[in-house]
Every structure is written in C-alpha cells, then in structure tokens.
Design a protein around this motif. Structure first.
Motif, PDB file in Angstrom:
ATOM      1  N   ALA A  67       0.693  -1.140  -0.129  1.00 20.27           N
ATOM      2  CA  ALA A  67       0.145  -0.099   0.041  1.00 20.27           C
ATOM      3  C   ALA A  67       0.869   1.364   0.038  1.00 20.27           C
ATOM      4  N   GLU A  68       0.328   2.150  -0.608  1.00 21.49           N
ATOM      5  CA  GLU A  68       0.879   3.507  -0.495  1.00 21.49           C
ATOM      6  C   GLU A  68      -0.141   4.253  -0.111  1.00 21.49           C
ATOM      7  N   SER A  69       0.351   5.535   0.424  1.00 18.86           N
ATOM      8  CA  SER A  69      -0.507   6.658   0.934  1.00 18.86           C
ATOM      9  C   SER A  69      -0.096   7.976   0.551  1.00 18.86           C
ATOM     10  N   PHE A  70      -0.907   8.984   0.129  1.00 19.01           N
ATOM     11  CA  PHE A  70      -0.542  10.330   0.029  1.00 19.01           C
ATOM     12  C   PHE A  70      -1.676  11.146   0.549  1.00 19.01           C
ATOM     13  N   GLU A  71      -1.358  12.601   1.001  1.00 15.87           N
ATOM     14  CA  GLU A  71      -2.322  13.607   1.276  1.00 15.87           C
ATOM     15  C   GLU A  71      -2.381  14.544   0.328  1.00 15.87           C
ATOM     16  N   THR A  72      -3.590  14.790  -0.119  1.00 14.29           N
ATOM     17  CA  THR A  72      -3.663  15.836  -1.040  1.00 14.29           C
ATOM     18  C   THR A  72      -5.267  16.513  -1.020  1.00 14.29           C
ATOM     19  N   ALA A  73      -5.385  17.775  -1.664  1.00 14.22           N
ATOM     20  CA  ALA A  73      -6.597  18.339  -1.617  1.00 14.22           C
ATOM     21  C   ALA A  73      -7.207  17.911  -3.102  1.00 14.22           C
ATOM     22  N   THR A  74      -8.680  17.833  -3.203  1.00 15.98           N
ATOM     23  CA  THR A  74      -9.400  17.371  -4.273  1.00 15.98           C
ATOM     24  C   THR A  74     -10.383  18.551  -4.749  1.00 15.98           C
ATOM     25  N   ILE A  75     -10.689  18.867  -5.983  1.00 12.39           N
ATOM     26  CA  ILE A  75     -11.749  19.668  -6.221  1.00 12.39           C
ATOM     27  C   ILE A  75     -13.363  19.179  -5.821  1.00 12.39           C
ATOM     28  N   TRP A  76     -13.382  17.805  -5.158  1.00 11.87           N
ATOM     29  CA  TRP A  76     -14.422  17.460  -4.766  1.00 11.87           C
ATOM     30  C   TRP A  76     -14.684  17.261  -3.507  1.00 11.87           C
ATOM     31  N   THR A  77     -13.683  17.573  -2.572  1.00 11.59           N
ATOM     32  CA  THR A  77     -13.625  17.444  -1.030  1.00 11.59           C
ATOM     33  C   THR A  77     -13.157  18.759  -0.688  1.00 11.59           C
ATOM     34  N   THR A  78     -13.557  18.690   0.804  1.00 13.10           N
ATOM     35  CA  THR A  78     -13.000  19.912   1.403  1.00 13.10           C
ATOM     36  C   THR A  78     -11.955  19.564   2.323  1.00 13.10           C
ATOM     37  N   GLY A  79     -10.894  20.465   2.296  1.00 13.58           N
ATOM     38  CA  GLY A  79      -9.582  20.320   2.906  1.00 13.58           C
ATOM     39  C   GLY A  79      -8.797  19.047   2.371  1.00 13.58           C
ATOM     40  N   PRO A  80      -7.440  18.971   2.981  1.00 10.58           N
ATOM     41  CA  PRO A  80      -6.658  17.714   2.438  1.00 10.58           C
ATOM     42  C   PRO A  80      -7.344  16.425   2.760  1.00 10.58           C
ATOM     43  N   GLN A  81      -7.092  15.393   2.186  1.00  3.95           N
ATOM     44  CA  GLN A  81      -7.547  14.057   2.237  1.00  3.95           C
ATOM     45  C   GLN A  81      -6.426  13.298   2.232  1.00  3.95           C
ATOM     46  N   SER A  82      -6.414  12.214   2.979  1.00  3.28           N
ATOM     47  CA  SER A  82      -5.474  11.234   2.948  1.00  3.28           C
ATOM     48  C   SER A  82      -6.080   9.866   2.045  1.00  3.28           C
ATOM     49  N   PHE A  83      -5.360   9.376   1.347  1.00  2.18           N
ATOM     50  CA  PHE A  83      -5.605   8.322   0.496  1.00  2.18           C
ATOM     51  C   PHE A  83      -4.624   7.130   0.652  1.00  2.18           C
ATOM     52  N   THR A  84      -5.259   6.034   0.663  1.00  3.46           N
ATOM     53  CA  THR A  84      -4.400   4.891   0.941  1.00  3.46           C
ATOM     54  C   THR A  84      -4.852   3.559  -0.382  1.00  3.46           C
ATOM     55  N   GLY A  85      -3.882   3.128  -1.159  1.00  4.68           N
ATOM     56  CA  GLY A  85      -4.491   2.326  -1.941  1.00  4.68           C
ATOM     57  C   GLY A  85      -3.284   1.433  -2.613  1.00  4.68           C
ATOM     58  N   VAL A  86      -3.529   0.857  -3.787  1.00  2.00           N
ATOM     59  CA  VAL A  86      -2.615   0.226  -4.710  1.00  2.00           C
ATOM     60  C   VAL A  86      -2.080   1.206  -5.900  1.00  2.00           C
ATOM     61  N   PRO A  87      -0.943   1.522  -5.984  1.00  3.92           N
ATOM     62  CA  PRO A  87      -0.367   2.073  -7.130  1.00  3.92           C
ATOM     63  C   PRO A  87      -0.997   1.440  -8.417  1.00  3.92           C
ATOM     64  N   LEU A  88      -1.424   2.381  -9.324  1.00  4.52           N
ATOM     65  CA  LEU A  88      -1.884   1.977 -10.652  1.00  4.52           C
ATOM     66  C   LEU A  88      -0.687   1.006 -11.251  1.00  4.52           C
ATOM     67  N   ALA A  89       0.601   1.769 -11.114  1.00  5.90           N
ATOM     68  CA  ALA A  89       1.574   1.080 -11.643  1.00  5.90           C
ATOM     69  C   ALA A  89       1.726  -0.219 -11.165  1.00  5.90           C
ATOM     70  N   ASP A  90       1.661  -0.616  -9.950  1.00  9.85           N
ATOM     71  CA  ASP A  90       2.010  -2.026  -9.201  1.00  9.85           C
ATOM     72  C   ASP A  90       0.898  -2.793  -9.874  1.00  9.85           C
ATOM     73  N   LEU A  91      -0.359  -2.399  -9.966  1.00 14.98           N
ATOM     74  CA  LEU A  91      -1.615  -3.240 -10.171  1.00 14.98           C
ATOM     75  C   LEU A  91      -1.318  -3.731 -11.792  1.00 14.98           C
ATOM     76  N   LEU A  92      -0.849  -2.810 -12.658  1.00 17.30           N
ATOM     77  CA  LEU A  92      -0.683  -3.196 -13.963  1.00 17.30           C
ATOM     78  C   LEU A  92       0.502  -4.066 -14.230  1.00 17.30           C
ATOM     79  N   ALA A  93       1.489  -3.837 -13.148  1.00 16.62           N
ATOM     80  CA  ALA A  93       2.711  -4.743 -13.378  1.00 16.62           C
ATOM     81  C   ALA A  93       2.146  -6.313 -13.157  1.00 16.62           C
ATOM     82  N   GLN A  94       1.247  -6.408 -12.541  1.00 20.28           N
ATOM     83  CA  GLN A  94       0.796  -7.926 -12.483  1.00 20.28           C
ATOM     84  C   GLN A  94       0.007  -8.562 -13.948  1.00 20.28           C
ATOM     85  N   PHE A  95      -0.005  -7.609 -14.574  1.00 22.68           N
ATOM     86  CA  PHE A  95      -0.315  -7.710 -16.190  1.00 22.68           C
ATOM     87  C   PHE A  95       0.771  -7.623 -17.174  1.00 22.68           C
TER      88      PHE A  95
END
Length: 182
Positions: A67-95
């Motif tokens: 898992a990787e995480s980062f904090e960022t603001a989005t145009i759809w939410t209020t204030g910085p948000q913390s996101f955790t998940g699978v890097p797209l690059a890692d998922l596609l490496a499985q293919f």
C-alpha cells in the motif's frame, strides 16, 4: 364500542405487518446471502488481446499489494484528504504492463457506467492510486467508494488539469486493458 373497534383494527394491522415480514423477510434474507459472495469483488481487471485474462479482486486482494498513501486536496472534497491504496503502476505490473508499454489504453469504468480512458503513461511511480481508504476509512458507494482512482494533485502541477480531473474516477469497479485502435 369505539375503543373496541380501534383495538381490533390495531390488532389486524399489526397481524398484517407481521405476516408480510414473515413472508418477505425470508426472501430478503436469502437474497442477501445469494449476493454476499458477489459483493466481495471490488474490482475486475480485464486484459484483452494476446494473453487475455480477467482478475476479480476483493478488498483483501488489493490490500495484499504494498500500500501507498498520500495526502492531497481534491476539487470534490473540503480540505486535504489522506488516500491509501494500490499504485496503478503496481496493479498493471501484474499484467506485465508498464507506462512504456506501447499501444495499450486503460478503460476505467464506474458502478454507474461512467467511463474514461486513462493513458498507460499515467501508471508511474508517484502517480495515481486505486484508493480503498480515505482518511483511514473504507469508502461507501455514497462516499465515492469503494474504490477511487485518485492522483496526488498537490505533489505535481501537471495533475491539476481538467484532463486528469476527468480521469479521477470514483466508484471504480472495472479496468479494461486493450490495444489502441489503429
């Protein structure tokens, strides 16, 4: 007489409700059990063409990746948000795909059939995540989840464009990896 009539009407109503619950309650319980296994699949990834295959991933499958995480603001939410998940690059490496693989596009589709093409070149280290946690919690369907392809907008000005915002698909449930039409 009036009180007795109301009491009988009340008892008849309660009896009717109880009968309906017993009649339909069993069907609802069975329907919930029948779809329980299907609800576990959060993301289907389909590779088309040579070496075609399909993977159905549960939350546990996604959490098995590093898992990787980062904090960022989005145009759809209020204030910085913390996101955790699978890097797209890692998922596609499985293919066996990388950002440099020629001729492949990613079609990302949401639960509501919203679809967007994501260039394979976005699948780089420090790039987007297929996030399954926002602010440390799983995301409900109403809360843009359970999966959201989200970019670290604050980390790179090139991620703050209309094109990238349009690729930031929430309620993600399907990725199709296909050859670009010639």
């Amino acid at each position: 007489m009036m009180i007795r009539g109301k009491r009988l009407l009340s008892l008849a109503f309660v009896g009717s409700v109880a009968a309906l619950v017993s009649l339909f309650g069993a069907d609802m319980a069975q329907a919930g059990t029948a779809t329980e296994g299907a609800a576990d699949v959060l993301l289907t990834v389909t590779l088309e063409g040579e070496g075609a295959r399909e993977e159905q991933l549960t939350l546990q499958d996604l959490q098995a990746f590093t898992a990787e995480s980062f904090e960022t603001a989005t145009i759809w939410t209020t204030g910085p948000q913390s996101f955790t998940g699978v890097p797209l690059a890692d998922l596609l490496a499985q293919f066996d795909l990388t950002a440099e693989t020629p001729g492949v596009i990613i079609e990302a589709r949401a639960v509501n059939d919203y679809m967007v093409e994501v260039p394979l070149s976005d699948a780089v280290a420090g790039g987007p995540l297929i996030a399954y946690l926002r602010n440390g919690k799983t995301m409900s369907l109403r809360g843009k989840g359970p999966l959201w392809l989200v970019y670290p907008y604050d980390n790179n000005p090139s991620y703050r464009t209309e094109a990238v915002y349009s690729r930031s698909i929430w309620q993600l449930d399907h990725l199709t990896l296909r050859q670009k039409p010639e």
